[in-house]
Design an enzyme around this catalytic site. Structure first.
Site, PDB file in Angstrom:
ATOM      1  N   HIS A 313     -23.450 -17.677  37.950  1.00  0.00           N
ATOM      2  CA  HIS A 313     -22.283 -16.854  37.641  1.00  0.00           C
ATOM      3  C   HIS A 313     -21.929 -16.179  38.876  1.00  0.00           C
ATOM      4  CE1 HIS A 313     -19.652 -14.045  35.869  1.00  0.00           C
ATOM      5  NE2 HIS A 313     -19.760 -14.896  34.692  1.00  0.00           N
ATOM      6  N   ASP A 370     -21.810 -19.646  28.707  1.00  0.00           N
ATOM      7  CA  ASP A 370     -21.590 -20.915  28.222  1.00  0.00           C
ATOM      8  C   ASP A 370     -22.753 -22.085  27.770  1.00  0.00           C
ATOM      9  OD1 ASP A 370     -18.931 -20.912  30.526  1.00  0.00           O
ATOM     10  OD2 ASP A 370     -18.506 -21.137  28.377  1.00  0.00           O
TER      11      ASP A 370
HETATM   12  C1  SDX Z   1     -17.542 -18.565  33.078  1.00  0.00           C
HETATM   13  O1  SDX Z   1     -16.243 -15.105  36.269  1.00  0.00           O
HETATM   14  C2  SDX Z   1     -16.217 -15.069  34.907  1.00  0.00           C
HETATM   15  O2  SDX Z   1     -16.579 -13.841  34.554  1.00  0.00           O
HETATM   16  C3  SDX Z   1     -16.455 -16.273  34.242  1.00  0.00           C
HETATM   17  C4  SDX Z   1     -16.773 -16.102  32.730  1.00  0.00           C
HETATM   18  C5  SDX Z   1     -16.079 -15.431  32.168  1.00  0.00           C
HETATM   19  O3  SDX Z   1     -16.562 -14.737  30.902  1.00  0.00           O
HETATM   20  O4  SDX Z   1     -14.800 -15.522  32.300  1.00  0.00           O
HETATM   21  O5  SDX Z   1     -18.059 -15.486  32.807  1.00  0.00           O
HETATM   22  C6  SDX Z   1     -16.962 -17.707  32.230  1.00  0.00           C
HETATM   23  O6  SDX Z   1     -16.722 -19.351  33.625  1.00  0.00           O
HETATM   24  C7  SDX Z   1     -18.996 -18.975  33.285  1.00  0.00           C
HETATM   25  C8  SDX Z   1     -19.311 -19.777  34.478  1.00  0.00           C
HETATM   26  C9  SDX Z   1     -19.249 -21.390  33.768  1.00  0.00           C
HETATM   27  N1  SDX Z   1     -19.284 -22.342  34.683  1.00  0.00           N
HETATM   28  C10 SDX Z   1     -20.618 -23.081  34.806  1.00  0.00           C
HETATM   29  O7  SDX Z   1     -21.524 -22.956  33.929  1.00  0.00           O
HETATM   30  C11 SDX Z   1     -20.362 -24.258  35.816  1.00  0.00           C
HETATM   31  C12 SDX Z   1     -21.867 -24.285  36.635  1.00  0.00           C
HETATM   32  N2  SDX Z   1     -21.827 -22.964  37.560  1.00  0.00           N
HETATM   33  C13 SDX Z   1     -21.586 -23.154  38.835  1.00  0.00           C
HETATM   34  O8  SDX Z   1     -20.519 -24.025  39.196  1.00  0.00           O
HETATM   35  C14 SDX Z   1     -21.320 -21.768  39.298  1.00  0.00           C
HETATM   36  O9  SDX Z   1     -22.557 -21.068  39.243  1.00  0.00           O
HETATM   37  C15 SDX Z   1     -20.213 -20.680  39.125  1.00  0.00           C
HETATM   38  C16 SDX Z   1     -19.042 -21.405  39.378  1.00  0.00           C
HETATM   39  C17 SDX Z   1     -20.296 -20.146  37.789  1.00  0.00           C
HETATM   40  C18 SDX Z   1     -20.307 -19.735  40.281  1.00  0.00           C
HETATM   41  O10 SDX Z   1     -19.973 -20.173  41.462  1.00  0.00           O
HETATM   42  P1  SDX Z   1     -20.044 -19.396  42.656  1.00  0.00           P
HETATM   43  O11 SDX Z   1     -20.103 -17.697  42.550  1.00  0.00           O
HETATM   44  O12 SDX Z   1     -18.939 -19.759  43.731  1.00  0.00           O
HETATM   45  O13 SDX Z   1     -21.654 -19.641  43.462  1.00  0.00           O
HETATM   46  P2  SDX Z   1     -21.405 -20.983  44.303  1.00  0.00           P
HETATM   47  O14 SDX Z   1     -21.022 -22.234  43.721  1.00  0.00           O
HETATM   48  O15 SDX Z   1     -21.261 -20.502  45.702  1.00  0.00           O
HETATM   49  O16 SDX Z   1     -23.359 -21.304  44.339  1.00  0.00           O
HETATM   50  C19 SDX Z   1     -24.282 -20.510  45.129  1.00  0.00           C
HETATM   51  C20 SDX Z   1     -25.350 -21.615  45.267  1.00  0.00           C
HETATM   52  C21 SDX Z   1     -24.885 -22.953  45.916  1.00  0.00           C
HETATM   53  O17 SDX Z   1     -26.057 -23.323  46.435  1.00  0.00           O
HETATM   54  P3  SDX Z   1     -26.095 -23.144  48.120  1.00  0.00           P
HETATM   55  O18 SDX Z   1     -25.143 -23.724  48.836  1.00  0.00           O
HETATM   56  O19 SDX Z   1     -26.296 -21.605  48.371  1.00  0.00           O
HETATM   57  O20 SDX Z   1     -27.367 -23.888  48.549  1.00  0.00           O
HETATM   58  O21 SDX Z   1     -25.883 -21.915  43.987  1.00  0.00           O
HETATM   59  C22 SDX Z   1     -25.624 -23.354  43.570  1.00  0.00           C
HETATM   60  C23 SDX Z   1     -24.587 -23.989  44.814  1.00  0.00           C
HETATM   61  O22 SDX Z   1     -24.782 -25.125  45.184  1.00  0.00           O
HETATM   62  N3  SDX Z   1     -25.352 -23.383  42.278  1.00  0.00           N
HETATM   63  C24 SDX Z   1     -25.928 -24.413  41.521  1.00  0.00           C
HETATM   64  C25 SDX Z   1     -25.069 -24.060  40.347  1.00  0.00           C
HETATM   65  N4  SDX Z   1     -24.265 -23.071  40.477  1.00  0.00           N
HETATM   66  C26 SDX Z   1     -24.395 -22.615  41.696  1.00  0.00           C
HETATM   67  N5  SDX Z   1     -26.741 -25.318  41.616  1.00  0.00           N
HETATM   68  C27 SDX Z   1     -26.876 -26.245  40.460  1.00  0.00           C
HETATM   69  N6  SDX Z   1     -26.495 -25.688  39.368  1.00  0.00           N
HETATM   70  C28 SDX Z   1     -25.486 -24.932  39.203  1.00  0.00           C
HETATM   71  N7  SDX Z   1     -24.962 -24.691  37.819  1.00  0.00           N
END
Ligand code: SDX
Length: 434
Positions: A313, A370
């Site tokens: 998140h 989610d």
């Molecule tokens: C919602 O913003 C809100 O409030 C949203 C929400 C709401 O109520 O409106 O809470 C609802 O959208 C919840 C999120 C639902 N999405 C998912 O579950 C999709 C999976 N999660 C991700 O794609 C990710 O965690 C996000 C999109 C939620 C957050 O992305 P960020 O903050 O841009 O973080 P990032 O992508 O830069 O990740 C940081 C690191 C990365 O690794 P490094 O490059 O540092 O090595 O964490 C890793 C990412 O690769 N990472 C994951 C991961 N999520 C982040 N690795 C594996 N699996 C994951 N799910």
């Protein structure tokens, strides 16, 4: 409304040998921001923050999040209290009007919503045009975009507060009907009309699942579980879809169009679309033999596009309080309904494995709202393709409250700057000289 403390604290910025003083403001929960609204005028510089990870877009009195401590408050009330003691309609009133309703206010709100549950019969012609395979998010978003065709007076957001409020009531009252009719279209069943003798959630369930052959039996367990799920999704400050609603509304577009844009933003798999992705991921892992270690390894592998959907998140870096409530509700709802869902055990094993793995711990990746919600939706009989539109139903009062706040605060049109990195000026070459 504003509890912003204009402190005499300033931030010093040294640029090209000159020191600039930027005001620091503090919110009612102690959050601090450097106000850069005059930065470009003073320095000629802008800031760059792709994805707005460090940038506040507004001052809002609606929802407070503390990502480090897993705190979520709507208008000062803890999400745990609201989930345990309130109803979705009461929370919608709280978010939109700022205070919990008293008995007569709640009764009047519910009664007014009841008057507006019907949609224009011509909406059926829109639905006739869709293939049965159309995703409900696309249908509902386009239905909302079309609403001003039936209510042209809504096109002017400057109308009297009574007119704006009528549009707000119509949005909340008609969303369940639009969602249910999109579902009926997908299964080829006749549309079920709103029944104004029913409460908001029972009416929705009846429109979704009753048929001319058989009336759906409303189970109080299902109603209660949906109430909690919708409350938990009702608002979440400046997330992707809410920011979309605000920026579309900032051009003085009408509320229906602003909501339609929010629905489209929510559809993305990184945002609200994740709840559908989670269940499809869990089913894939189940089909693959349930080897959670294998899939955790794939999620960690930078060369593998697989991500653990429902994990991570932008704000919550400790736990998502909504995920905790939903996980607990999963067990109780499935037990009460006598449902054994193997993917629940897979989800729990994934969470357990991930939370003891340094990759997830170091990146502070925890289950988000989610991760478990789809398991409950499925237990309630909601089909997977409808999960994200259920998120939209829950988030609707939040989008409305944020749009209303932005309009009432008279915020300017949103128009971010950029840093250009393209070609410098160059002469136009004749075609035969390229
Ligand atoms: C919602 O913003 C809100 O409030 C949203 C929400 C709401 O109520 O409106 O809470 C609802 O959208 C919840 C999120 C639902 N999405 C998912 O579950 C999709 C999976 N999660 C991700 O794609 C990710 O965690 C996000 C999109 C939620 C957050 O992305 P960020 O903050 O841009 O973080 P990032 O992508 O830069 O990740 C940081 C690191 C990365 O690794 P490094 O490059 O540092 O090595 O964490 C890793 C990412 O690769 N990472 C994951 C991961 N999520 C982040 N690795 C594996 N699996 C994951 N799910």
């Amino acid at each position: 409304m504003s509890k912003i403390a204009e402190l005499n604290e300033v931030a010093e910025l040294k640029l090209n040998g000159q020191v600039y003083h930027l005001p620091v403001i503090s919110g009612s929960e102690g959050e601090k921001a450097i106000d850069i609204s005059k930065l470009r005028d003073q320095t000629g510089y802008i800031t760059l923050d792709t994805g707005y990870k460090n940038t506040g877009a507004t001052k809002s009195a609606i929802t407070f999040l503390d990502g480090e401590n897993g705190i979520l408050h709507y208008r000062g009330y803890a999400i745990e209290d609201l989930a345990a003691k309130s109803t979705f309609i009461e929370v919608a009133y709280l978010l939109i009007y700022g205070e919990l309703p008293n008995v007569s206010q709640l009764e009047s709100f519910q009664r007014e919503l009841t008057y507006h549950t019907l949609v224009h019969e011509d909406i059926k012609k829109f639905l006739d045009g869709y293939p049965s395979t159309a995703h409900p998010m696309g249908i509902v978003s386009s239905m909302f975009s079309s609403m001003p065709s039936f209510y042209p007076e809504s096109l002017n957001p400057h109308r009297s507060s009574e007119k704006v409020n009528l549009t707000i009531l119509r949005c909340i009252a008609k969303m369940p009907t639009l969602i249910a009719w999109a579902y009926k279209k997908s299964v080829g069943h006749p549309y079920v009309y709103p029944d104004n003798s029913r409460d908001y959630i029972s009416n929705f369930l009846n429109m979704m699942f009753s048929t001319p052959a058989e009336e759906y039996t409303i189970d109080p367990i299902v109603v209660e579980a949906l109430n909690v799920l919708l409350i938990l999704h009702a608002d979440h400050e400046q997330n992707c879809s809410t920011s979309t609603v605000r920026i579309v509304g900032s051009s003085q577009a009408n509320l229906y169009s602003s909501i339609a844009a929010g629905i489209s933003a929510l559809w993305g798999p990184l945002h609200g679309g994740a709840n559908q992705e989670v269940i499809e991921m869990l089913e894939l892992i189940k089909l693959d033999g349930g080897d959670t270690e294998k899939w955790i390894a794939k999620a960690k592998d930078k060369n593998d596009p697989f991500r653990l959907m429902g994990f991570g998140h932008r704000v919550y870096k400790n736990f998502d309080p909504r995920a905790r409530i939903i996980k607990a509700a999963c067990d109780s709802v499935l037990n009460k309904l006598g449902i054994q869902d193997p993917v629940l055990e897979i989800a729990k094993r994934l969470e357990e494995t991930a939370l003891s793995d340094s990759y997830f711990v170091e990146r502070k990746l925890y289950p988000n709202v989610d991760f478990y919600s789809g398991i409950i939706y499925r237990a309630l009989g909601i089909p997977t393709e409808m999960f994200t539109v259920m998120f939209a139903l829950g988030r609707l009062p939040g989008w409305i409250s944020q749009w209303k706040e932005m309009r009432e605060q008279g915020e300017p049109i949103g128009r971010p700057r950029q840093i250009y990195v393209g070609n410098n000026i160059r002469p136009y070459p004749e075609l035969n000289k390229r």
